[in-house]
Design a protein around this motif. Sequence first.
Motif, PDB file in Angstrom:
ATOM      1  N   ALA A  93      -0.549   9.616  -3.739  1.00  0.00           N
ATOM      2  CA  ALA A  93      -1.484   9.690  -2.617  1.00  0.00           C
ATOM      3  C   ALA A  93      -0.751  10.011  -1.323  1.00  0.00           C
ATOM      4  CB  ALA A  93      -2.246   8.374  -2.479  1.00  0.00           C
ATOM      5  N   GLN A  94       0.521   9.687  -1.269  1.00  0.00           N
ATOM      6  CA  GLN A  94       1.380  10.051  -0.145  1.00  0.00           C
ATOM      7  C   GLN A  94       2.670  10.617  -0.718  1.00  0.00           C
ATOM      8  OE1 GLN A  94       1.711   7.158   2.967  1.00  0.00           O
ATOM      9  NE2 GLN A  94       3.694   7.884   3.670  1.00  0.00           N
ATOM     10  N   ALA A  95       3.118  11.721  -0.142  1.00  0.00           N
ATOM     11  CA  ALA A  95       4.323  12.368  -0.654  1.00  0.00           C
ATOM     12  C   ALA A  95       5.520  11.422  -0.576  1.00  0.00           C
ATOM     13  CB  ALA A  95       4.605  13.640   0.141  1.00  0.00           C
ATOM     14  N   ARG A  96       6.283  11.363  -1.652  1.00  0.00           N
ATOM     15  CA  ARG A  96       7.471  10.528  -1.672  1.00  0.00           C
ATOM     16  C   ARG A  96       8.610  11.220  -0.920  1.00  0.00           C
ATOM     17  NH1 ARG A  96       8.074   9.514  -8.151  1.00  0.00           N
ATOM     18  NH2 ARG A  96       5.949   8.735  -8.543  1.00  0.00           N
ATOM     19  N   ASP A 118       0.917   4.169  -2.843  1.00  0.00           N
ATOM     20  CA  ASP A 118       0.660   5.574  -2.515  1.00  0.00           C
ATOM     21  C   ASP A 118       1.802   6.472  -2.996  1.00  0.00           C
ATOM     22  OD1 ASP A 118      -1.745   4.916  -1.399  1.00  0.00           O
ATOM     23  OD2 ASP A 118      -1.081   5.106   0.689  1.00  0.00           O
ATOM     24  N   TRP A 119       3.027   5.991  -2.885  1.00  0.00           N
ATOM     25  CA  TRP A 119       4.158   6.772  -3.387  1.00  0.00           C
ATOM     26  C   TRP A 119       4.108   6.903  -4.904  1.00  0.00           C
ATOM     27  CZ3 TRP A 119       8.551   4.047  -0.154  1.00  0.00           C
ATOM     28  CH2 TRP A 119       8.662   4.681   1.090  1.00  0.00           C
ATOM     29  N   ASP A 157       6.071   3.137  11.441  1.00  0.00           N
ATOM     30  CA  ASP A 157       6.477   4.508  11.184  1.00  0.00           C
ATOM     31  C   ASP A 157       7.611   4.517  10.170  1.00  0.00           C
ATOM     32  OD1 ASP A 157       4.716   5.808  13.012  1.00  0.00           O
ATOM     33  OD2 ASP A 157       6.007   5.154  14.674  1.00  0.00           O
ATOM     34  N   SER A 172       0.826  -1.206   0.000  1.00  0.00           N
ATOM     35  CA  SER A 172       0.000   0.000   0.000  1.00  0.00           C
ATOM     36  C   SER A 172       0.860   1.255   0.000  1.00  0.00           C
ATOM     37  CB  SER A 172      -0.922  -0.009   1.224  1.00  0.00           C
ATOM     38  OG  SER A 172      -1.695   1.170   1.292  1.00  0.00           O
ATOM     39  N   LEU A 173       1.956   1.229   0.762  1.00  0.00           N
ATOM     40  CA  LEU A 173       2.865   2.374   0.816  1.00  0.00           C
ATOM     41  C   LEU A 173       3.474   2.644  -0.557  1.00  0.00           C
ATOM     42  CD1 LEU A 173       4.548   4.473   2.462  1.00  0.00           C
ATOM     43  CD2 LEU A 173       6.228   2.626   2.813  1.00  0.00           C
TER      44      LEU A 173
END
Length: 240
Positions: A216-219, A211-212, A236, A207-208
């Motif tokens: 969807a999540q900042a790289r 997203d990268w 984390d 999922s991480l």
Amino acid sequence: MAASSVNRALVYGGKGALGSTVVNFFKSKGWWVCSVDLFPNEEAQVNLIVDPALSWTDQESSILTKVEETLAGEKLDAILCVAGGWAGGNAAAKALVKNSDLMCKQSVWTSVLSAGIAAKYLKEGGLLQLTGAKAALDGGTPGMLGYGLAKAAVHQLVRGLGMDGSGLPANATALAICPVTLDTPMNRKFMQDADFSSWTSLEFVASLLFDWVTGAQARPASGSLVQLITKEGKTDLVTA
């Protein structure tokens, strides 16, 4: 849907525990996924099989030819190298050279080949992800010398790939995930008394990465080594 609108990912090590999870996750999101491995992954749309008997340079020639034929002029949004393995041994171990050779083939060869694929076939702004290890960031690894040196080499490769002049496409990101222990069936088999709540789930990693890739999540910045620190089931990210 036009071919050019299809999102494409290449998963190097796509038949392993993490690789299979990544292939399935991206495929479930409607992506075209190519697996590169010693064995086929039936869930991937395309399988490129690596011959382990070939030299490093011959593997490069074979794989690059297969990738070019498979893509037929298209580019990849992501190259995710999750190939790897583990072997122990200190300097007195009978299998020191054997295990070190295996570790380099599983982690260094695959990572360098993935970088070569990225230079030719990754889109501008795409993601190249390699797999390091937190243990190789913490200093020496006396009981697993081959593993430590191979992962340290991957870290050095990522640092170089994140710099100007690395040969990657414009605005591409190269980074490494550096897990402590992944929650794989093999790890559970051989470490039955471990604290599984401190292990990072494969689904979290898949999922991480998604997203990268999608934004969807900042790289993290290109060249980053991203530690995956899991405690009580929560992971984390610590960037080195």
